[in-house]
Every structure is written in structure tokens, then in C-alpha cells.
Design a protein around this motif. Structure first.
Motif, PDB file in Angstrom:
ATOM      1  N   ASP A   1       5.125   2.639  -2.906  1.00 12.28           N
ATOM      2  CA  ASP A   1       5.901   3.738  -3.486  1.00 12.28           C
ATOM      3  C   ASP A   1       7.147   3.212  -4.176  1.00 12.28           C
TER       4      ASP A   1
ATOM      5  N   TYR B   1       0.861  -1.187   0.000  1.00  9.50           N
ATOM      6  CA  TYR B   1       0.000   0.000   0.000  1.00  9.50           C
ATOM      7  C   TYR B   1       0.889   1.225   0.000  1.00  9.50           C
ATOM      8  N   GLU B   2       0.298   2.350  -0.311  1.00  4.59           N
ATOM      9  CA  GLU B   2       1.070   3.585  -0.362  1.00  4.59           C
ATOM     10  C   GLU B   2       1.571   3.921   1.041  1.00  4.59           C
ATOM     11  N   GLY B   3       2.845   4.138   1.175  1.00  6.65           N
ATOM     12  CA  GLY B   3       3.402   4.456   2.480  1.00  6.65           C
ATOM     13  C   GLY B   3       4.042   3.260   3.160  1.00  6.65           C
TER      14      GLY B   3
END
Lengths: 301, 384
Positions: A148, A77-79
Motif C-alpha cells: 500500500d 503484499y497488500e496490507g
């Protein structure tokens, strides 16, 4: 070529992989089976891209089940960062340790102690590298495109050397190389560096025959003619150009299971209308496929 | 009966495999040395005389995208169907034969397509894909001045801040915000476990996520230089940017911008757009974009359409496509090269249809301006 260990469940051929996955009710074509076989034998990560809901994640589960290996899953996931994917220090326990021994230990002793493996919280990547046993663990890095670009950098050392460096402890190397499966829905292009380290496979939408086969394997109670009807309808629906989100195999399976649960034995206009939400997951798509369009799709050969 | 030629064995295989790799590279598939080594290892494990197994091994080890797979399939058939190695086109400067990648840009994320027939007619058709209704006019990409580029970059950074306002999942240290227990605990180790000072954290604004749809049809010819500077700057400043060029068809050209400075990308793009011409079909291209690249759109994505709005397609379809686009994304910005002109009104049929679904109608000249409106209003011009 060095003699690399492979999981006993897969023997030494592509056919063995196909058979093993078939026992796990995973319908696989020769191309994907070759990719899985080479990933196992060459000890290279396998990057699988493709349409959502077409079996990218499932193949990792099936491989783990077929070989009796532990499946270690890392959902991206993002992060996502090192502390959630690799390792983290157990700060509360470190604090407690300091409090307990602040009088009978020197600072240097305490430091050495609290930065030992005892206080290391192992996250999926590290757990996969530390796997010990006769069977290689399966590490699933799911939906890498959601993470990312920096996280891809973190993966480089893990995927090429199968080792990680913890500054306070040193380098931890894998004794048993895990079978690594990475999946991506192509919402963004992955970096060249990560692709270079992986073998590659693409899973598109299945053919009608393959979809029938999947339905029969996953839903044994589904009659053959009904499976064909369902697969044919989904194939026609997928062919519609104005759909925002095409249904994947996962949606077909959910839909078929729902129709079975409702006691249906063949496709009827009413039941299709009532359950269409299981196939189409976009409000506009649902809206545009009202009765007339559905009827024409149902009537099509 | 049509039979394949006998498959080479032993040492001959190696030289032919090397020729195959060269052929793939000439077609724009980036095959590294490591991939070649992987193929070598794979061929130790699969029977090389088994043609399907050999093909699958090549696919698994050499391709890195769906576009690569499609190219590999037809190169495989072409190369391994002939008894002799197919020669690679000469690469001398004077008589250089442009490879497929040079002619068409970097491979985009198209799903694997059916192998094109091996006829010269098809190649001609691909060359003229942007302008089937008009003769190729070409695009002379006049460079913009360094000072203009700097101003564009400043504007693009402002634009980036504006399109990345949603809080993301990232946390960063902050003077105020929620208490960061982990950092506080870690800092307390320095003071013997005493929590002397509290650390705080806050969510970082989500990164800008940009899709640029760039009209390179003939009517845009005179604006292509400044617009290229704008698109290049957006790609450079906003990391998550994907660029698609369209006219009569649409394709991804992000690869031509990737890691390329403005000075280096300019001549490459000039050559790349040499065969483009008129005949814009915006609705058709938006539909193709949705079908092939729809997955790249997120609720946080900003779509920038760079076009003059001259369209030969169906305006009704354009309306529904834009409505879908607006529905799927955070905002849709239309950059019109004429928007800064005095007395400009969005009078073209395409723009009239598009206006209700736009968050901003801007001109390229608006980007370098230091004082742009803070909020994007639907259908408003940048200055309005």
C-alpha cells in the motif's frame, strides 16, 4: 565525495561489478551494472522496474552472493505494515515475564524490562539496519508496487536516513549501510517521494543474443544450437501482439530446462505443444496458440 | 566520418550539465535538485570522458520511469552532440512555448521506446495523434456547478463502496469477528496480564482499484465538460485510479489529475485536449492499453470505459479485446453520455459488440443518483 566503503568483491569499477555478477552466472549489461555500481558506491537504494521474470529479483541475489553478504528479503503484499516489516513486540514472552516477576518487581521496573530490545522481534527492515560486519547486507524489497501507499511512507525514513524510531527504545541507526534493492512490476505508479530517494533502472525483455547467453550460463548442459533455437522461438512468441502475458526470461529458463529433462535436442512441434504451458501462463493464450500457429512460429526464420 | 564534438572537461562540464538538466526539465522530466546532486556524485566515480558511462550515470540518477528514460536518451543525444548548449525555450506568458509535457500530459508507464527522429514533421504528427482522420476540433471544458460536483462525489463514494466488496488482507478492529489474540494480549497488560476482555478483528474490504478509459475524440466534444467532472471525481474519491485518454491513440493522463483540484485541473485539461478530434478506434486503443499497461489490471480491478461508442475500428477485434478485459478484471462498466436519454438503445456497432462483456451500462447522470441498483448485472443499465 566522501570515501564510502564498498564491498571488496566489487572493487572500484563498473567492470568489477560485471565480472563479479558474471561469476554468479548473472548476465548483466553495462547500464544495469553502472546502476548497481553507483548504488553500492553512493549508498543509495536502487529501484529496478521492468517486465516480470526478467531478472529484477535475481540481481539482488547475485549481488549478495557475489559479495558474500547476507540477503534479507522483504516480499511486499497488500496490507504489509510495520509489524511485519520493521519490528513487533513479543507479546507472549512479555506476558510470561510479567507473570514471572509480578511479585518481586514494581510496575515501573516491569514496564522498563518488557519494553527492552530483549522483547523486540526484528523484522527484515530492522535486521538490515542492524547488520554488523565487514560486508554490507543486501536488503531486497521485492514487488513494492504490491504494497500500500502507506507502506511507502514507512520506507521513507528507512531509505533516506537508514534509521528507524521505536518509540519505547529510541532511534536505531544503521552502522553498516545495507545495499537496498527495490523492485516493482509497475502494476501501480510508485510515489514520487520514494522514487526521489532511489537510483533507477529498467529491465526490459532481453535481446536474442543476451537470452542465448543467459540460457548458456544458467543451463550449462544446453547445446549452443538448441539455446539459439529456444531463444529465437521465445523472441518470436514475445513479438505476438495478441498475447495477454508475454513470457519472461524465467519462463524461457523453465522451458529450456523442461525440454532438456525430456531429452529433446531440438525444437519439435510435438514437444513444444506439450510444454507450452511453461511459457504461456494464460489460459486464453494457450488456447489461441494451437498447432497451426505454433507450426508457423517454429517455421519462421 | 561522423564524429561527435569534443567532450567538455573541467568547469565547463558543470555549466553544461546544468544546461542538460534544464533541457530535461523543459521536456517534462522532473529532475529534482537531489537527482542533480546524485549525478554530481556519480560523475566523481565514473570517467566523464567515457560517453557511454556518462550516459548511463545520467540514466540511473535522473530518470524515474521508462518514459523518462526514453526522453533522456534522445535529449542526451541532441544536447551532447552539439558543441553549444541547446537553448531552453522562453517561458514568458505571452510567447510561451509549450513543452512536451504540457502538450502531451504526464509521462505514462510506456516501456522505453525507440528515440523519435528529430524532425519537425514528427512533432506535427504527435500533435494530431487523436485525430488523424479529422481536423482538430478541440474541447471546451465547461465547468459544472459546485452543487453538481458535490452530488457527483457522493455518487462516486457509493460507486467506490460497490466496487470494493472483496475482503482484503487488511484487518481492522471490529465489535465481532475473529478474536484478535495480539490485541487481546496487549490489552491484558493493563490488567496485569489477565484477559478481562476479548478484542475482535475483521478483514477490511479491499480497496477499489479503478482504471478509467476516457474517450476524448471529436464525437465526445459536447459531453467533455461533465465527463471530465465525473472522471476527476472518480480519481479524487478512489485513490487507486489511473486515467487513460484515448481517441485514435491512447495515453495515460493520470498525472494531470494527481493532486489537482477540479478548478486547477480544468484549464490544464482544456489546453491539453485542444488538439484532439474525431476518429475513435476503440479496439486499437484497447489493444495498445493491453500491450503497454496490461500489468496494471488485477482480478480486483474495475474498468470504466467512458465513450459514446462511435467507433471507426474493427468491431470483431473490439469484441475480443473486451472479452480479454472482462476475463482479466473484476468488472467492466461502460459510461455512455447518451444512456440517460429517453428511448436510448445501444445501437452503435461497438456497443452492440460490447454489451455481452459489460457488467453495467451507465450514464454519467446515474452517478449522482442516490438509489442505484445494489448489484451490477451484466449488460443491464444502471436504472434497469
Amino acid at each position: 565525495m566522501t570515501d564510502v566503503p564498498s564491498s571488496p568483491a566489487f572493487g572500484g569499477s563498473v567492470e568489477a561489478v560485471m565480472e563479479a555478477l558474471s561469476r554468479e552466472r548473472y548476465v548483466i549489461d553495462r547500464g544495469l551494472a553502472t546502476a548497481a555500481f553507483l548504488a553500492i558506491r553512493l549508498e543509495k537504494p536502487l529501484l529496478i522496474e521492468g517486465e516480470p521474470g526478467c531478472g529484477k529479483t535475481e540481481i539482488a541475489k547475485a549481488l549478495a552472493a557475489a559479495s558474500g553478504a547476507e540477503l534479507i528479503r522483504l516480499q511486499c503484499y497488500e496490507g504489509l505494515d510495520a509489524s511485519a516489516s520493521l519490528y513487533e513486540w513479543d507479546y507472549p514472552r512479555q506476558l510470561l515475564e510479567i507473570r514471572l516477576h509480578e511479585r518481586d518487581r514494581t510496575t515501573a521496573q516491569l514496564e522498563t524490562e518488557i519494553y527492552s530490545e530483549r522483547f523486540l522481534l526484528r523484522r527484515p527492515l530492522l535486521r538490515a539496519l542492524e547488520g554488523r560486519g565487514p560486508v554490507r547486507p543486501v536488503l531486497l524489497i521485492d514487488e513494492l508496487d504490491r504494497a500500500d501507499e502507506e507502506f511507502e511512507g514507512l520506507l521513507l525514513e528507512v531509505l533516506s536516513e537508514f534509521q528507524v524510531t521505536v518509540p519505547e527504545i529510541g532511534t536505531i541507526r544503521a552502522t553498516t549501510i545495507p545495499l537496498v534493492i527495490l523492485t516493482s512490476n509497475r502494476t501501480r505508479e510508485l510515489g514520487d517521494a520514494i522514487k526521489r530517494r532511489c537510483l533507477y533502472a529498467y529491465i526490459g525483455y532481453p535481446t536474442a543474443d543476451k537470452e542465448v547467453e543467459i540460457l548458456r550460463r544458467r543451463l550449462p548442459g544446453l547445446p549452443e544450437h538448441f539455446a539459439r533455437e529456444i531463444a529465437g522461438f521465445v523472441q518470436r512468441l514475445r513479438g505476438q501482439e495478441d498475447l495477454a502475458k508475454r513470457p519472461g526470461v524465467a519462463e524461457t529458463l523453465d522451458w529450456a530446462a523442461a525440454l532438456l529433462a525430456l531429452g529433446e535436442g531440438s525444437l519439435r512441434s510435438v514437444s513444444v505443444t506439450e510444454t507450452l504451458g511453461l511459457l504461456l501462463k494464460d489460459a486464453r493464450d494457450l488456447e489461441s496458440y494451437r498447432q497451426e500457429r505454433l507450426d508457423s512460429l517454429l517455421a519462421a526464420p | 566520418m561522423n564524429r561527435s564534438p569534443p567532450f567538455p572537461t573541467g568547469a565547463r562540464v558543470l555549466s553544461r550539465v546544468q544546461g542538460f538538466l534544464d533541457r530535461l526539465r523543459a521536456e517534462g522530466v522532473q529532475v529534482g535538485v537531489a537527482a542533480g546532486v546524485d549525478l554530481g556524485h556519480a560523475l566523481d566515480l565514473v570517467p566523464t570522458l567515457d560517453r557511454p558511462a556518462f550516459r548511463e550515470s545520467c540514466r540511473v540518477t535522473l530518470a524515474k520511469s521508462p518514459a523518462d528514460l526514453a526522453k533522456l536518451d534522445w535529449v542526451f543525444d541532441e544536447y551532447w552532440s552539439s558543441p553549444a548548449t541547446v537553448p531552453v525555450p522562453p517561458a514568458s506568458e505571452e510567447g510561451k512555448v509549450p513543452n512536451r509535457r504540457e502538450r502531451r500530459g504526464s509521462p505514462g508507464p510506456m516501456p522505453p521506446r525507440a528515440r523519435p527522429p528529430r524532425t519537425e514533421e514528427v512533432r506535427e504528427m504527435i500533435e494530431g495523434r487523436y485525430s488523424p482522420r479529422a481536423p482538430p476540433t478541440g474541447h471546451a471544458l465547461a465547468p459544472v456547478s459546485p452543487s453538481e460536483l458535490r452530488r457527483l462525489r457522493s455518487g462516486a463514494r457509493r460507486f467506490r463502496r460497490r466496487v470494493a466488496t472483496l475482503p482484503g488482507r487488511h484487518w481492522h478492529r471490529a465489535p465481532t469477528g475473529t478474536i484478535d489474540l495480539r490485541r487481546t494480549a496487549r490489552r491484558s497488560l493493563r490488567t496485569g496480564g489477565e484477559w478481562v476482555e476479548l478484542s475482535h478483528r475483521d478483514r477490511t474490504a479491499r480497496r477499489a482499484d479503478l482504471v478509467v478509459l476516457w474517450d476524448v475524440s471529436g464525437s465526445m466534444r459536447e459531453h467533455t465538460g461533465p465527463l471530465f467532472a465525473l472522471v476527476h471525481t472518480l480519481h479524487r474519491v478512489i485513490r487507486r485510479t489511473r486515467v487513460f485518454a484515448f481517441g485514435h491513440e491512447i495515453e495515460e493522463v493520470s498525472g494531470l489529475f494527481q493532486g489537482q483540484s477540479y478548478a486547477r485541473a480544468l484549464p490544464e485539461l482544456t489546453g491539453r485536449l485542444a488538439g484532439t478530434g474525431g476518429g475513435t478506434q476503440i479496439a486499437h486503443c484497447l489493444g495498445e492499453f493491453r500491450r503497454h499497461w496490461g500489468a496494471v489490471l488485477r482480478s480486483s480491478t474495475t474498468v470504466v470505459i467512458v465513450s459514446d461508442g462511435w467507433d471507426l475500428g474493427e468491431t470483431e477485434v473490439l469484441g475480443s479485446e473486451l472479452e480479454r478485459l472482462r476475463h482479466q478484471t473484476a468488472q467492466v462498466v461502460w459510461v455512455n453520455p447518451y444512456a440517460a436519454e429517453k428511448g436510448f438503445v445501444p445501437a452503435t456497432a461497438a456497443l452492440k459488440v460490447a454489451l455481452p462483456f459489460l457488467d453495467l451500462l451507465a450514464s454519467p447522470a446515474d452517478f449522482p443518483r442516490p438509489h442505484a441498483p445494489r448489484h451490477l448485472g451484466r449488460g443491464r443499465s444502471w436504472a434497469g
